[in-house]
Design an enzyme around this catalytic site. Sequence first.
Site, PDB file in Angstrom:
ATOM      1  N   LEU A 290      -8.937  60.842  16.613  1.00  0.00           N
ATOM      2  CA  LEU A 290      -9.052  60.134  15.129  1.00  0.00           C
ATOM      3  C   LEU A 290      -9.091  58.997  14.901  1.00  0.00           C
ATOM      4  CD1 LEU A 290      -5.559  61.545  14.133  1.00  0.00           C
ATOM      5  CD2 LEU A 290      -7.750  62.621  12.736  1.00  0.00           C
ATOM      6  N   GLY A 291      -9.842  58.386  13.967  1.00  0.00           N
ATOM      7  CA  GLY A 291     -10.024  57.173  13.501  1.00  0.00           C
ATOM      8  C   GLY A 291     -11.408  57.589  13.663  1.00  0.00           C
TER       9      GLY A 291
ATOM     10  N   LEU B 290     -17.482  49.209   5.206  1.00  0.00           N
ATOM     11  CA  LEU B 290     -16.718  48.547   6.080  1.00  0.00           C
ATOM     12  C   LEU B 290     -15.258  49.776   6.152  1.00  0.00           C
ATOM     13  CD1 LEU B 290     -17.097  45.573   4.298  1.00  0.00           C
ATOM     14  CD2 LEU B 290     -17.693  45.737   6.757  1.00  0.00           C
TER      15      LEU B 290
ATOM     16  N   HIS C 275       0.524  21.430   8.609  1.00  0.00           N
ATOM     17  CA  HIS C 275      -0.622  21.224   9.988  1.00  0.00           C
ATOM     18  C   HIS C 275       0.319  21.083  11.363  1.00  0.00           C
ATOM     19  CE1 HIS C 275      -2.545  17.202  11.347  1.00  0.00           C
ATOM     20  NE2 HIS C 275      -1.425  16.669  12.006  1.00  0.00           N
TER      21      HIS C 275
ATOM     22  N   ARG D 175     -14.892  65.215  15.763  1.00  0.00           N
ATOM     23  CA  ARG D 175     -14.682  64.284  16.352  1.00  0.00           C
ATOM     24  C   ARG D 175     -14.119  64.632  17.900  1.00  0.00           C
ATOM     25  NH1 ARG D 175     -17.270  58.758  16.770  1.00  0.00           N
ATOM     26  NH2 ARG D 175     -17.310  58.747  14.207  1.00  0.00           N
TER      27      ARG D 175
ATOM     28  N   GLY E 221     -26.364  43.793  15.026  1.00  0.00           N
ATOM     29  CA  GLY E 221     -27.411  42.709  15.909  1.00  0.00           C
ATOM     30  C   GLY E 221     -26.748  41.931  16.521  1.00  0.00           C
TER      31      GLY E 221
HETATM   32  P1  FAD Z   1     -15.983  57.354   9.585  1.00  0.00           P
HETATM   33  O1  FAD Z   1     -15.024  56.001  10.274  1.00  0.00           O
HETATM   34  O2  FAD Z   1     -17.532  56.978   9.887  1.00  0.00           O
HETATM   35  O3  FAD Z   1     -15.580  58.808   9.716  1.00  0.00           O
HETATM   36  C1  FAD Z   1     -16.284  59.544   9.256  1.00  0.00           C
HETATM   37  C2  FAD Z   1     -15.428  60.569  10.548  1.00  0.00           C
HETATM   38  O4  FAD Z   1     -15.965  62.015   9.213  1.00  0.00           O
HETATM   39  C3  FAD Z   1     -15.928  59.994  11.549  1.00  0.00           C
HETATM   40  O5  FAD Z   1     -14.954  60.910  12.661  1.00  0.00           O
HETATM   41  C4  FAD Z   1     -16.590  62.057  11.709  1.00  0.00           C
HETATM   42  O6  FAD Z   1     -16.609  62.602  12.439  1.00  0.00           O
HETATM   43  C5  FAD Z   1     -16.093  62.988  10.438  1.00  0.00           C
HETATM   44  N1  FAD Z   1     -16.844  63.795  10.046  1.00  0.00           N
HETATM   45  C6  FAD Z   1     -18.361  64.052   9.218  1.00  0.00           C
HETATM   46  N2  FAD Z   1     -18.707  65.078   8.514  1.00  0.00           N
HETATM   47  C7  FAD Z   1     -17.307  66.035   9.169  1.00  0.00           C
HETATM   48  C8  FAD Z   1     -17.235  67.067   8.903  1.00  0.00           C
HETATM   49  N3  FAD Z   1     -18.657  67.695   8.127  1.00  0.00           N
HETATM   50  N4  FAD Z   1     -16.211  67.342   8.605  1.00  0.00           N
HETATM   51  C9  FAD Z   1     -15.135  67.368   9.890  1.00  0.00           C
HETATM   52  N5  FAD Z   1     -14.960  65.862  10.628  1.00  0.00           N
HETATM   53  C10 FAD Z   1     -16.383  66.016   9.663  1.00  0.00           C
HETATM   54  N6  FAD Z   1     -16.439  48.052  10.312  1.00  0.00           N
HETATM   55  C11 FAD Z   1     -15.491  46.793   9.404  1.00  0.00           C
HETATM   56  O7  FAD Z   1     -14.467  46.872   8.473  1.00  0.00           O
HETATM   57  N7  FAD Z   1     -14.814  45.934  10.294  1.00  0.00           N
HETATM   58  C12 FAD Z   1     -15.986  46.181  11.769  1.00  0.00           C
HETATM   59  O8  FAD Z   1     -15.689  44.893  12.616  1.00  0.00           O
HETATM   60  C13 FAD Z   1     -16.660  47.029  12.366  1.00  0.00           C
HETATM   61  N8  FAD Z   1     -17.340  46.704  13.253  1.00  0.00           N
HETATM   62  C14 FAD Z   1     -18.353  47.926  13.359  1.00  0.00           C
HETATM   63  C15 FAD Z   1     -19.276  48.035  14.330  1.00  0.00           C
HETATM   64  C16 FAD Z   1     -19.548  48.976  14.859  1.00  0.00           C
HETATM   65  C17 FAD Z   1     -20.714  49.462  16.126  1.00  0.00           C
HETATM   66  C18 FAD Z   1     -20.109  50.096  14.095  1.00  0.00           C
HETATM   67  C19 FAD Z   1     -21.483  51.498  14.725  1.00  0.00           C
HETATM   68  C20 FAD Z   1     -19.117  50.448  12.239  1.00  0.00           C
HETATM   69  C21 FAD Z   1     -18.206  49.325  12.044  1.00  0.00           C
HETATM   70  N9  FAD Z   1     -18.057  49.124  11.154  1.00  0.00           N
HETATM   71  C22 FAD Z   1     -17.029  47.683  10.501  1.00  0.00           C
HETATM   72  C23 FAD Z   1     -17.954  49.464  10.102  1.00  0.00           C
HETATM   73  C24 FAD Z   1     -17.030  50.907   9.720  1.00  0.00           C
HETATM   74  O9  FAD Z   1     -17.273  51.445  10.871  1.00  0.00           O
HETATM   75  C25 FAD Z   1     -16.950  51.479   8.957  1.00  0.00           C
HETATM   76  O10 FAD Z   1     -17.261  51.519   7.637  1.00  0.00           O
HETATM   77  C26 FAD Z   1     -16.030  52.774   8.712  1.00  0.00           C
HETATM   78  O11 FAD Z   1     -15.959  53.714  10.109  1.00  0.00           O
HETATM   79  C27 FAD Z   1     -16.135  53.832   7.731  1.00  0.00           C
HETATM   80  O12 FAD Z   1     -14.820  54.582   7.634  1.00  0.00           O
HETATM   81  P2  FAD Z   1     -15.526  55.940   6.522  1.00  0.00           P
HETATM   82  O13 FAD Z   1     -13.625  56.437   7.081  1.00  0.00           O
HETATM   83  O14 FAD Z   1     -15.791  55.977   5.539  1.00  0.00           O
HETATM   84  O15 FAD Z   1     -16.306  57.116   8.419  1.00  0.00           O
HETATM   85  P1  NAI Z   2     -27.087  45.820   8.766  1.00  0.00           P
HETATM   86  O1  NAI Z   2     -27.738  46.066   7.574  1.00  0.00           O
HETATM   87  O2  NAI Z   2     -26.282  44.283   8.515  1.00  0.00           O
HETATM   88  O3  NAI Z   2     -28.432  44.812   9.186  1.00  0.00           O
HETATM   89  C1  NAI Z   2     -29.768  45.330   9.305  1.00  0.00           C
HETATM   90  C2  NAI Z   2     -31.054  44.411   9.833  1.00  0.00           C
HETATM   91  O4  NAI Z   2     -31.720  45.035   9.854  1.00  0.00           O
HETATM   92  C3  NAI Z   2     -30.621  43.843   8.510  1.00  0.00           C
HETATM   93  O5  NAI Z   2     -30.654  42.215   8.066  1.00  0.00           O
HETATM   94  C4  NAI Z   2     -32.257  44.010   8.061  1.00  0.00           C
HETATM   95  O6  NAI Z   2     -32.840  42.993   7.243  1.00  0.00           O
HETATM   96  C5  NAI Z   2     -33.364  43.921   9.381  1.00  0.00           C
HETATM   97  N1  NAI Z   2     -33.848  45.292   9.557  1.00  0.00           N
HETATM   98  C6  NAI Z   2     -34.303  46.526   8.628  1.00  0.00           C
HETATM   99  N2  NAI Z   2     -35.335  47.371   8.735  1.00  0.00           N
HETATM  100  C7  NAI Z   2     -35.802  46.728  10.011  1.00  0.00           C
HETATM  101  C8  NAI Z   2     -36.807  46.193  10.730  1.00  0.00           C
HETATM  102  N3  NAI Z   2     -37.823  47.703  10.848  1.00  0.00           N
HETATM  103  N4  NAI Z   2     -37.373  45.534  11.314  1.00  0.00           N
HETATM  104  C9  NAI Z   2     -36.066  44.321  11.875  1.00  0.00           C
HETATM  105  N5  NAI Z   2     -35.277  44.471  10.972  1.00  0.00           N
HETATM  106  C10 NAI Z   2     -34.618  45.865  10.103  1.00  0.00           C
HETATM  107  O7  NAI Z   2     -27.055  46.955   9.820  1.00  0.00           O
HETATM  108  P2  NAI Z   2     -26.410  46.741  10.823  1.00  0.00           P
HETATM  109  O8  NAI Z   2     -26.123  45.708  11.635  1.00  0.00           O
HETATM  110  O9  NAI Z   2     -27.026  48.078  11.791  1.00  0.00           O
HETATM  111  O10 NAI Z   2     -24.306  47.489  10.657  1.00  0.00           O
HETATM  112  C11 NAI Z   2     -24.512  48.564   9.299  1.00  0.00           C
HETATM  113  C12 NAI Z   2     -23.553  48.418   8.982  1.00  0.00           C
HETATM  114  O11 NAI Z   2     -22.181  48.711   9.908  1.00  0.00           O
HETATM  115  C13 NAI Z   2     -22.972  46.885   8.639  1.00  0.00           C
HETATM  116  O12 NAI Z   2     -24.088  46.885   7.165  1.00  0.00           O
HETATM  117  C14 NAI Z   2     -22.021  47.127   8.498  1.00  0.00           C
HETATM  118  O13 NAI Z   2     -21.386  47.334   7.144  1.00  0.00           O
HETATM  119  C15 NAI Z   2     -21.066  47.437   9.404  1.00  0.00           C
HETATM  120  N6  NAI Z   2     -20.831  46.938  10.958  1.00  0.00           N
HETATM  121  C16 NAI Z   2     -19.510  46.250   9.926  1.00  0.00           C
HETATM  122  C17 NAI Z   2     -18.909  45.159  11.416  1.00  0.00           C
HETATM  123  C18 NAI Z   2     -18.038  44.312  11.001  1.00  0.00           C
HETATM  124  O14 NAI Z   2     -17.622  43.783   9.491  1.00  0.00           O
HETATM  125  N7  NAI Z   2     -17.592  42.702  12.108  1.00  0.00           N
HETATM  126  C19 NAI Z   2     -19.766  45.156  12.315  1.00  0.00           C
HETATM  127  C20 NAI Z   2     -20.954  46.359  12.871  1.00  0.00           C
HETATM  128  C21 NAI Z   2     -21.694  46.873  12.123  1.00  0.00           C
END
Ligand code: FAD
Ligand code: NAI
Length: 471
Positions: free
Chosen positions: A41-42, A325, A450, A38, A190
Amino acid sequence: ASTSDEHDVVVIGGGPGGYVAAIKAAQLGLKTACVEMRGSLGGTCLNVGCIPSKAMLNNSHLFHMAQHEFKDRGIDVGDVKLNLDAMLAKKDSAVKSLTSGIEFLFKKNKVDYVKGKASFTSANELSIAPIDGGSSYPLRAKNFIIATGSEPSPFKGVEVDEKQIVTSTGALALQKVPEKMIVIGGGIIGLEMGSVWSRLGAEVTVVEYLGAVGAGMDGTTAKTFGRILQKQGLKMKLNTKVINATQEGGKVQVNVESAKGGKPETLEADVVLLSIGRRPYTEGLNLEAAGVEMNERGQVKIQSDFKTSVPHIRCIGDVTYGAMLAHKAEEEGIAAVEYIKEGHGHVNYDNIPSVIYTHPEVAWTGKTEEEVKKAGIKYNIGTFPFVANSRAKTNGDFEGSVKIISDAETDRMLGVHIIGPNAGEMIAEAVLALEYGASSEDVARTCHAHPTLSEAFKEACMATHDKAIHA
Ligand code: FAD
Ligand code: NAI
């Protein structure tokens, strides 16, 4: 590379799973490298996920408070205006400081940071394509950990351009507050991103296929949460199926119909967020060359010790089974490395907390009421509303409640579901209680300061096996 450069562990992916695994491996004395393509990192979490979304959630909440609540609290600030550019810049600087912090931790712990895209050439060797160009080179290791994460699930007929039809990545960088926004999928992304743009002034409609928002949270909690969001101005179209989206006249038209069929309708918006879930990411990794198997959902198949079908290649995080997560990925990263070094590791999948960082927050761990019922367990429920908690009242922030589910025979706590201010912090107490097999009485007999919000947790525990004092 010669065998003398061979690493003990090469981690593929520098997200929360991968970078934590790499640091832990180095701390345990293993010669470690982490490959990340990417450029920072992160992973998803720090770059386009947890961190930027929480920056936007926090600052949009403060903006909303300043606009709608400060006056009532005796704070006159005059005309409150949004400076979206500055808010986005603040988010970017939070991301930058945290991602560079990990680079510092890599140096401190002597993890080799390999900037490139990894692709297996065999079960013992990767080919690294450097991100700054140049020719690919081999990287060998005794053990590999795949931590390549996930990407947004696509939806046929709703083509993402990251400008008008966006995933979470585009929704974190909109240059203008849309007048109308449609969110497809009422799950965590969402609801979090819908809340952000709604607070900043957009009219947000959430289209959800199921009968409740919240992607599988405890039933009564989901209903209450849905009501709270509606009160905040988010429109909900539940039990609604999206057919497709078209773009015309600078707007996006989303064709929907009732989930049971029929009643077609066209909704129009300036921006559409597609958030229907995420899928494992293994593109270009060439798992076939290593003999690593995936299941029909594209998840890398693993055993309980994180071994893939090739024993010296392990896999963790979003790219394999379980909740997507960051903290789940981190736990797995540490456990996988401990398996490599010491032959044992541990993750308790029954007690992984979930938090939705809206306002109020929603947080839960352990079993839902539906799961306990289905398992035929006799249970007690104790609830305590924040409106009866002195700190919440003092703060003028008292929507929601704490709900405890415990075993009716033993009083052992089985699940905790909180909607309320700072629920995401409070859930840590529940996770600890469940991890230590606490009964609701154990927590009820523990002194809580408290006036704090945590007294609501204690009182919900009191209500589970006996009676609360303040409700
Ligand atoms: P990733 O974080 O996806 O990291 C994988 C990395 O591998 C990437 O940087 C990618 O570039 C790299 N990579 C992939 N293939 C290759 C390759 N072939 N060679 C080299 N590098 C490669 N989770 C929470 O717990 N709390 C939250 O508040 C939360 N908020 C979120 C909000 C959003 C908008 C999104 C999209 C996700 C959120 N998540 C949250 C989910 C969380 O981001 C993921 O669960 C977490 O990042 C997963 O970690 P990971 O290490 O498995 O993968
Ligand atoms: P999600 O799995 O949380 O929610 C997807 C939603 O879309 C579900 O309610 C599902 O019923 C609905 N859905 C699926 N297909 C549909 C369709 N065709 N039309 C209408 N609704 C439909 O997935 P989301 O929100 O995309 O997040 C992905 C993942 O990222 C989460 O599951 C979570 O693991 C992680 N994440 C975690 C956060 C946190 O911990 N605070 C914040 C953001 C993401």
